[in-house]
Design a protein around this motif. Structure first.
Motif, PDB file in Angstrom:
ATOM      1  N   SER A  73       0.767  -1.213  -0.008  1.00 53.98           N
ATOM      2  CA  SER A  73      -0.113   0.097   0.071  1.00 53.98           C
ATOM      3  C   SER A  73       0.792   1.289   0.019  1.00 53.98           C
ATOM      4  O   SER A  73       0.284   2.321   0.015  1.00 53.98           O
ATOM      5  CB  SER A  73      -0.835  -0.038   1.225  1.00 53.98           C
ATOM      6  N   THR A  74       2.148   1.048   0.217  1.00 55.63           N
ATOM      7  CA  THR A  74       3.002   2.331  -0.037  1.00 55.63           C
ATOM      8  C   THR A  74       3.536   2.585  -1.317  1.00 55.63           C
ATOM      9  O   THR A  74       4.051   1.734  -1.984  1.00 55.63           O
ATOM     10  CB  THR A  74       4.289   1.888   0.962  1.00 55.63           C
ATOM     11  N   ARG A  86       2.875  10.984  -3.129  1.00 51.46           N
ATOM     12  CA  ARG A  86       2.426   9.664  -2.460  1.00 51.46           C
ATOM     13  C   ARG A  86       0.950   9.364  -2.944  1.00 51.46           C
ATOM     14  O   ARG A  86      -0.029  10.294  -2.725  1.00 51.46           O
ATOM     15  CB  ARG A  86       2.497   9.628  -0.977  1.00 51.46           C
ATOM     16  N   TYR A  87       0.869   8.161  -3.227  1.00 50.82           N
ATOM     17  CA  TYR A  87      -0.502   7.633  -3.736  1.00 50.82           C
ATOM     18  C   TYR A  87      -1.296   7.019  -2.457  1.00 50.82           C
ATOM     19  O   TYR A  87      -1.138   6.079  -1.954  1.00 50.82           O
ATOM     20  CB  TYR A  87      -0.567   6.658  -4.744  1.00 50.82           C
ATOM     21  N   LEU A  88      -2.439   7.629  -2.183  1.00 51.32           N
ATOM     22  CA  LEU A  88      -3.257   7.356  -1.034  1.00 51.32           C
ATOM     23  C   LEU A  88      -4.823   7.506  -1.309  1.00 51.32           C
ATOM     24  O   LEU A  88      -5.171   8.484  -1.773  1.00 51.32           O
ATOM     25  CB  LEU A  88      -2.985   8.186   0.011  1.00 51.32           C
ATOM     26  N   HIS A  89      -5.432   6.139  -1.041  1.00 51.48           N
ATOM     27  CA  HIS A  89      -6.982   6.108  -1.397  1.00 51.48           C
ATOM     28  C   HIS A  89      -7.223   6.747  -2.642  1.00 51.48           C
ATOM     29  O   HIS A  89      -8.395   7.451  -2.812  1.00 51.48           O
ATOM     30  CB  HIS A  89      -7.624   7.248  -0.166  1.00 51.48           C
ATOM     31  N   PRO A 130       1.738   9.932   6.709  1.00 55.81           N
ATOM     32  CA  PRO A 130       2.080   9.387   5.323  1.00 55.81           C
ATOM     33  C   PRO A 130       2.622  10.446   4.527  1.00 55.81           C
ATOM     34  O   PRO A 130       3.302  10.010   3.536  1.00 55.81           O
ATOM     35  CB  PRO A 130       0.960   8.656   4.775  1.00 55.81           C
ATOM     36  N   THR A 131       2.439  11.742   4.331  1.00 55.83           N
ATOM     37  CA  THR A 131       2.785  12.836   3.376  1.00 55.83           C
ATOM     38  C   THR A 131       4.242  13.500   4.027  1.00 55.83           C
ATOM     39  O   THR A 131       4.356  14.417   3.344  1.00 55.83           O
ATOM     40  CB  THR A 131       1.639  13.509   2.908  1.00 55.83           C
TER      41      THR A 131
END
Length: 249
Positions: A73-74, A86-89, A130-131
């Motif tokens: 997921s990272t 960063r790619y999130l959701h 996370p960012t």
């Protein structure tokens, strides 16, 4: 898990004889690079278009990126403006700029190569934010860098492979190990095996790991490969024709 049906078995010459790689049929077109880790795979096509491997097919992802680094997921990407995201959701979130390469597969650490001088930077991953990133420069320069779970290698300005010592303090040190050649890109498995592509688009694999590596063996000598990524026992490859192959290693 490989593609639904394996269409071919390619033979790779080794120092001790002939070793068979079980590979899928080449699929797709216009692919430039691929990165896989933690059971996920992302690829970039012409125009910096991003795709994610899902249910045995490539699904378009919003946005455009020049480079992707994925570990489950990272997921990180570098835009053509050299900004880091960063790619999130399902969305890309801006983090930093002036980055030409990112690698996120090392345990709890993120490594990047700076745009201006090619210095390696390290940042500890913050699970609560996370960012967020706080970069520490190593003052070691590499043109390309790749990491597995515990080991990192780089390609220096002369095209040689260099083993990088990466302690848990987020420091980076240059080891004495140097594999001479004219290499252009590489990846490192979680157990420390190095996969490298030379300037003639030939794929090689290390014999040994870490400081025991003294030479490389050719893989798929009849193929020209432009991008390589290893995830567990799966080897993702992009040919110079822009197709993707998936092999068991």
């Amino acid at each position: 898990m490989l593609l639904p049906k394996l269409a071919a078995i390619y033979l790779s010459l080794t120092l001790s004889g002939v070793r068979a790689l079980e590979c899928s049929q080449e699929i797709g077109s216009d692919f430039l690079s691929v990165d896989a880790g933690g059971g996920q795979a992302f690829a970039i096509r012409t125009g910096d278009l991003v795709y994610r491997w899902c249910n045995y097919r490539w699904i378009p992802v919003m946005g455009t990126m020049k480079q992707i680094s994925v570990n489950g997921s990272t997921v990180y990407g570098i835009h053509n403006t050299w900004h880091l995201y960063r790619y999130l959701h399902g969305s890309w979130f801006l983090m930093d700029e002036s980055t030409i390469q990112i690698t996120a597969k090392h345990t709890n650490m993120l490594y990047s190569i700076g745009e201006l001088l090619g210095n390696i930077f390290c940042s500890l991953l913050d699970k609560n934010d996370p960012t967020y990133s706080s970069w520490k420069s190593s003052f070691i320069t590499m043109s390309v860098m790749a990491c597995g779970l515990h080991d990192c290698w780089g390609i220096d300005s002369n095209g040689n492979l260099r083993y990088l010592i990466t302690p848990s303090t987020c420091a980076v040190q240059l080891s004495f190990i140097k594999i001479y050649g004219n290499f252009v890109t590489l990846d490192v498995s979680d157990n420390g095996v190095v996969y490298a592509i030379d300037s003639n688009w030939k794929l090689h694999r290390s014999i040994g790991v870490r400081t025991s590596v003294t030479t490389l063996e050719p893989l798929l000598p009849e193929k020209k490969i432009r991008s390589v990524s290893v995830d567990g026992d799966l080897l993702w490859l992009v040919t110079v024709e822009g197709t993707i192959m998936l092999c068991n290693v």
